[in-house]
Scaffold this active site. Structure first.
Site, PDB file in Angstrom:
ATOM      1  N   SER A   1       0.794  -1.228   0.000  1.00 45.27           N
ATOM      2  CA  SER A   1       0.000   0.000   0.000  1.00 45.27           C
ATOM      3  C   SER A   1       0.826   1.278   0.000  1.00 45.27           C
ATOM      4  O   SER A   1       0.293   2.359  -0.245  1.00 45.27           O
ATOM      5  CB  SER A   1      -0.962   0.019   1.194  1.00 45.27           C
ATOM      6  OG  SER A   1      -0.257   0.207   2.401  1.00 45.27           O
TER       7      SER A   1
ATOM      8  N   LYS B   1       0.690   4.229   7.008  1.00 41.82           N
ATOM      9  CA  LYS B   1      -0.026   5.077   6.051  1.00 41.82           C
ATOM     10  C   LYS B   1       0.402   6.524   6.249  1.00 41.82           C
ATOM     11  O   LYS B   1       1.010   6.890   7.243  1.00 41.82           O
ATOM     12  CB  LYS B   1      -1.546   4.995   6.253  1.00 41.82           C
ATOM     13  CG  LYS B   1      -2.160   3.619   6.059  1.00 41.82           C
ATOM     14  CD  LYS B   1      -2.192   3.225   4.599  1.00 41.82           C
ATOM     15  CE  LYS B   1      -2.875   1.900   4.388  1.00 41.82           C
ATOM     16  NZ  LYS B   1      -2.059   0.723   4.644  1.00 41.82           N
TER      17      LYS B   1
END
Length: 141
Positions: free
Chosen positions: A59, A96
């Site tokens: 990701s 993230k």
């Protein structure tokens, strides 16, 4: 959930050559001074609050964080908008980009194949620490 791995308090010392390495056209050979550096001083903001985490997944590939990389995460840094953070969402670790504008808080992936994490009613978000370095292995030996 895996426990974080604290870093050793022993110094890791390597030789630093006092020369820039060209990533374009090479420069002529020259004599370069060298000195020893302590990687703890170079890589750690706060040694007592720094931990290593191994990345699983894709990701964050848009900013060069790949599956199998090792992140240095510092718990003493106050997370701010746009920091890369190690977060816990519903008792699961994730890395993230933190998006924080007013009451709008979300976690953004750096891969368009992964949607942002927007908390739903009843979900819990904890920012565990701020990523300060990515140790990316270039050669499998």
């Amino acid at each position: 959930m895996n426990a974080p791995v604290p870093l050793s308090s022993l110094p890791l010392v390597l030789t630093l050559f006092d020369a820039a390495v060209c990533a374009g056209f090479p420069s002529p050979a020259a004599d370069y001074a060298q000195r020893r550096i302590n990687l703890n001083e170079h890589l750690l903001v706060n040694e007592q609050a720094s931990f290593l985490f191994r990345v699983r997944g894709l990701s964050m590939i848009g900013i060069g964080i790949y599956d199998g990389d090792t992140l240095i995460v510092d718990r003493s840094i106050t997370p701010a908008h746009n920091h890369i953070v190690l977060a816990i969402v519903d008792e699961e670790f994730t890395v993230k980009r933190l998006y924080r504008r007013g009451s709008d808080v979300r976690l953004l992936a750096e891969n368009p194949a992964y949607p942002p994490i927007v908390l739903k009613e009843g979900q819990e978000l904890r920012i565990w620490g701020v990523v300060t370095f990515n140790l990316h292995k270039l050669l499998n030996v």
